[in-house]
Design a protein around this motif. Structure first.
Motif, PDB file in Angstrom:
ATOM      1  N   HIS A 132       0.361  81.004 -16.009  1.00 28.04           N
ATOM      2  CA  HIS A 132       1.393  81.388 -16.969  1.00 28.04           C
ATOM      3  C   HIS A 132       1.716  80.247 -17.918  1.00 28.04           C
ATOM      4  O   HIS A 132       2.697  80.322 -18.668  1.00 28.04           O
ATOM      5  N   ARG A 177       5.135  84.185 -18.593  1.00 28.23           N
ATOM      6  CA  ARG A 177       6.216  84.519 -17.662  1.00 28.23           C
ATOM      7  C   ARG A 177       6.915  83.224 -17.252  1.00 28.23           C
ATOM      8  O   ARG A 177       6.351  82.141 -17.363  1.00 28.23           O
ATOM      9  N   SER A 223       5.790  85.771 -10.379  1.00 19.45           N
ATOM     10  CA  SER A 223       6.219  87.060 -10.929  1.00 19.45           C
ATOM     11  C   SER A 223       5.017  87.913 -11.307  1.00 19.45           C
ATOM     12  O   SER A 223       4.994  89.130 -11.083  1.00 19.45           O
ATOM     13  N   THR A 261      11.628  85.732 -18.321  1.00 17.83           N
ATOM     14  CA  THR A 261      11.383  87.029 -18.960  1.00 17.83           C
ATOM     15  C   THR A 261      11.944  88.156 -18.089  1.00 17.83           C
ATOM     16  O   THR A 261      12.325  87.953 -16.924  1.00 17.83           O
ATOM     17  N   GLU A 276      10.269  90.460 -16.803  1.00 24.67           N
ATOM     18  CA  GLU A 276       9.353  90.689 -15.684  1.00 24.67           C
ATOM     19  C   GLU A 276       9.698  89.786 -14.500  1.00 24.67           C
ATOM     20  O   GLU A 276       9.454  90.163 -13.335  1.00 24.67           O
ATOM     21  N   ASP A 277      10.251  88.594 -14.781  1.00 23.98           N
ATOM     22  CA  ASP A 277      10.681  87.719 -13.681  1.00 23.98           C
ATOM     23  C   ASP A 277      11.835  88.364 -12.906  1.00 23.98           C
ATOM     24  O   ASP A 277      11.857  88.338 -11.662  1.00 23.98           O
TER      25      ASP A 277
END
Length: 893
Positions: free
Chosen positions: A114, A132, A137, A175, A177-178
């Motif tokens: 990432h 990310r 994640s 983010t 998504e985390d």
């Protein structure tokens, strides 16, 4: 939970291994990512490439509930590894010993990362790289999609990786998504209490002491308009969780940017944090061999002291930190432009209408073809070229940027390359321009004390390259001349003048070539300076007031050319220049090529300072020849021949723009207005080069030979003659006969060998040749033909006949004859003449003939000719033999 594998069990595994690894100094996100990758690659083994961060080591030391299947790297047979799975990194320098596997054949590499891309990135056969806050994640999302089950302990450790790498979701790199990954892990039984315990451990006494020292040492630095805190500490032993201390310091003081250095034992640790987009700490960490994110990064330095690391850090910060101002924010748009087919007069009108200094040339497809400056337009009009198309004098070699190009890159381009105007292109279309003045205004805004050097003209501020080369001068110039240069500098001081060493000598000092031609430029009165030098040094002066120049002749005959700094303008193409006084920079601007614009200050307080106004050092490094302005060849076409000569002598190449300007000058027939005498001087200099054949080829390539004679052609036969001349001259020089000759004349005869006698005579008239030797060479070429015919008809082997035929012919013509003829007999005869016959002399003198009783008169010539014939044919050799020969042949009167 899997049981820890023993070394013995690991060695029993299949011969083809899969290895999951991460970066050295692994953190919780690296550990969690390795565990997550193990769920995707169940047959792989887990191996750290090197040391782990202290908090991770504490985790393994104090946590008894987490037992994982990790293998020590020393127990892994790297030859058996067939698949390498990299997590949380893809930089070669950060994977330790596993870097050796990258060059292994049939090695399969899978990458999960990432971090931002870097020049050190490894190319994987399979890659998942996404932006990310934490790599865990990304892997959590994949595990979730595949429906792979995880235990609460695994969920806890994976959550720990996300919490640490996102700063508990406070870092700007976090983010959505985390958050989603953490929420799913919480559903799988992750323990927030455990996570809190691991991330909020109480500081030890040593850590409190270290944090206190860190805060006490901190300094606030304004670097290119951005406030950066730099702190440094020392400890005789390693103290863990340094990154945690830096983060605490940042939060306590509400800092935007911090770079912290800690020397512990024999290493220096760098931890950097940034909350603003203008400072990408990963770029700085990468310079130290580390890595990370734009917001958080670290590095371990093993080969520098704390002081060295701090100095390097400051240098990197100065070069990297900028206002992230982009080209699209700085440019002037729309850009004023003109068609390349438009005339110079139209360009002048447009420049005046818009009050601008440069004009973009755009074709019908809006494609940028180049640009032309006001200075170039004014020069062209002055030379009567107002109806020529703009495209012939445009700068076609130009730098350009895109709308997203940063200020840092723009600054590098404009300052380092002395760019006047920088086009901004999008999809090959011109959308705006950035000028040197635009950049200057921005730089002044950023700093109240800009670190630029300015010349003394008070015009546009310019970045002038300067460095001291006094030691280099001493190394490559004789001591006698060095002393003389210092004397000239002191005399200039006394007159309040500035004195500079300029020209080919400075260039050749850099190129490590021998050159003792001393040219001095004076900011002041050059003739007055020369006369003062003559008084101090006991020299003589020849002055030329019209040009402000003088020649200083030292008592030993050594000559120094002295000139007043001046500018020149040409009233028409190929005319001689009109001269006016000026400054050093303008004086250098009038010169032919950038490589000849270097100057060395001679005044005592600045002795040895090399001044480079026009990027000469860069061009010398790149081995390229460039003119200083686009009308250079129109003003003085002989510079074309000089360009060819320098290209061949130095092994340089002619730049793209300079090539096109040469072709343009040829197309508009600038050479037709050039005096033949100046043209011949340049041809003579080319022929005096060590191997002029290459330059002659270039002259033919640019169609220049026709300006010497319409009939002059570089045919294959001429090429072959020139090639043979080179070999013959090498042979002749190695004979060490002591015969004086001028090689350039041999090449001249070779070059003109295809011309008829009438054409050669016309060439001499066109070149205004008054050199008696050249005129005699032309007639000697006719005599050579007759002589070679006579040599070819010789049937006796007596040397006197050969001597009589060849002795009237000059060495240059004979050497040309050897190259011209294909007759081996003639070549051998000329060789015999040089090696055995030429220089043969009679030992007897006229006085001795009188002593022998002979009366002076025509008989003496007959006697001497007879002796010479006998000597050449081997009938006599000593003086005694000559006396006996005279007695026998002419008797005793």
């Amino acid at each position: 939970m899997a049981q820890k594998a023993s070394n013995k069990e690991m060695k029993k595994q299949a011969p083809h291994l899969e290895v999951i690894t991460t970066h050295v100094n692994a953190d919780f996100d690296a550990l969690a990512s390795m565990l997550a990758a193990k769920k995707l690659y169940p047959e792989a083994i887990l191996v750290f490439p090197g040391a782990q961060e202290q908090n991770l080591r504490n985790f393994f030391l104090y946590s008894t509930s987490y037992l994982f299947d990790f293998v020590r790297i020393k127990d892994v047979d790297l030859d058996k590894v067939k698949r390498l799975i990299l997590v949380d990194t893809r930089q070669k320098k950060r994977i330790g010993k596993f870097k050796k596997l990258l060059d292994k054949n049939a090695m399969e590499i899978h990458i999960y990362d990432h971090h931002p891309r870097s020049d050190d990135d490894i190319k994987g056969d399979f890659e998942i790289v996404r932006e990310r806050g934490a790599l865990t994640s990304i892997l959590t999302g994949i595990i979730r999609e595949k429906g792979i089950k995880i235990t609460p302990d695994e969920a806890t450790l994976m959550s720990l990786g996300i919490y640490e790498d996102t700063g508990s979701f406070t870092y700007s790199s976090t983010t959505a998504e985390d958050y989603e990954a953490a929420a799913w892990l919480l559903e799988q039984g992750a323990s927030l209490n455990t996570i809190s315990d691991m991330l909020t451990r109480e500081l030890t006494a040593e850590q409190v002491w270290l944090l206190n020292d860190l805060m006490a040492s901190a300094t606030r630095n304004n670097i290119n308009g951005v406030e950066v805190v730099i702190a440094k500490v020392r400890s005789d032993r390693y103290i863990g969780d340094f990154a945690v201390l830096v983060q605490k310091f940042m939060e306590m003081e509400n800092l935007n940017v911090i770079f912290a250095l800690a020397q512990m034992e024999n290493r220096v640790y760098l931890v950097a944090r940034s909350r603003i987009p203008e400072v990408n700490v990963a770029e700085i960490a990468f310079e130290f061999g580390g890595g990370g994110h734009p917001q958080a990064a670290s590095a371990t330095v093993t080969d520098k002291t704390l002081i060295q690391a701090e100095e390097d850090l400051k240098a990197f910060l100065l070069s990297r930190i900028n206002f992230e101002r982009l080209a699209k924010d700085m440019m002037t748009s729309p850009a004023v432009h003109i068609s390349p087919e438009a005339t110079i007069r139209e360009a002048s009108d447009t420049l005046t209408s818009y009050n601008i200094s440069a004009l973009m040339g755009i074709d019908e497809n809006r494609t940028l073809k180049g640009y032309i400056s006001r200075q170039m337009v004014d020069r062209a009009i002055f030379l009567g070229l107002e109806m020529r198309p703009v495209k012939e004098y445009m700068n076609v070699e130009f730098y350009h940027v895109g709308p997203e190009t940063t200020l840092n890159r723009i600054q590098d381009l404009i300052i380092a390359n002395k760019v006047r105007i920088l086009p901004v292109l999008q999809d090959s279309q011109l959308i705006g321009v950035i000028t040197r003045t635009d950049l200057l205004n921005i730089l002044i805004e950023r700093s109240s004390t800009p670190e630029f050097l300015y010349d003394s003209e008070g015009e546009i501020p310019r970045f002038v390259r300067k460095k001291n080369i006094a030691s280099l001068l001493k190394e490559r110039i004789p001591d006698k001349i060095i002393k003389l240069l210092k004397d000239l500098g002191e005399i200039a001081d006394g007159l309040d003048f500035n004195a500079y060493l300029v020209g080919g000598l400075v260039r050749d000092v850099i190129l490590k070539r021998r050159n003792l031609d001393v040219d001095i430029v004076i900011e002041g009165d050059g003739i007055k300076f020369a006369k003062t030098c003559a008084d101090h040094l006991g020299a003589k002066v020849r002055s030329y007031p019209k040009f402000g120049t003088a020649v200083l002749v030292m008592p030993d005959g050594f000559k120094i050319d002295i000139a007043t700094a001046r500018i020149e303008h040409y009233e028409s193409p190929a005319a001689l220049p009109v001269v006016k006084l000026s400054s050093l920079r303008r004086d250098l601007f009038r010169r032919d090529f950038t490589i000849n614009t270097l100057a060395v200050h001679l005044n005592k307080g600045h002795y040895g300072t090399l001044i480079d106004h026009f990027g000469a050092m860069r061009d010398i490094k790149e081995r390229v020849l460039r003119v200083i302005h686009n009308l250079s060849f129109v003003e003085d076409p002989t510079r074309i021949l000089r360009a060819i000569r320098f290209e061949q002598r130095f092994g340089f190449r002619i730049g793209k723009l300079t090539k096109s300007l040469i072709q343009n000058a040829v197309n508009i027939r600038c050479f037709e207005n050039l005096s033949g005498q100046r043209l011949f001087v340049e041809l003579k200099l080319i022929l005096k080069e060590e191997d002029p054949a290459g330059a002659i080829e270039r002259m033919d390539g640019y169609d220049l030979l026709r300006f010497f004679s319409p009939e002059l052609r570089l045919t294959e036969e001429v090429r072959e003659i020139l090639k043979r001349i080179k070999g013959i001259l090498v042979w002749f020089n190695l004979l060490y006969l002591g015969v004086s000759y001028e090689p350039w004349k041999v090449y001249f005869l070779g070059l003109t060998s295809s011309l008829s006698d009438d054409a050669l005579s016309n060439l001499a008239i066109r070149m205004e040749v008054h050199d008696k030797e050249i005129v005699s060479m032309i007639s000697a070429r006719q005599e050579l033909r007759q002589a070679l015919k006579e040599v070819s008809r010789l049937k006796d082997r007596k040397h006197y006949s050969l001597y009589r035929i060849l002795s009237p012919v000059t060495p240059e013509v004979l050497l040309y004859g050897m190259a011209k003829t294909r007759s081996e007999k003639i070549k051998k005869s000329i060789s015999t003449f040089f090696t055995k016959l030429k220089g043969t002399k009679v030992s007897l003198s006229g006085r001795e003939l009188i002593t022998m009783g002979h009366k002076p008169g025509p008989l003496f010539k007959e006697i001497f000719d007879s002796i010479l014939e006998a000597k050449l044919d081997g009938d006599v050799s000593t003086k005694e033999d000559e006396i006996e020969f005279v007695k026998e042949r002419f008797g005793n009167p």
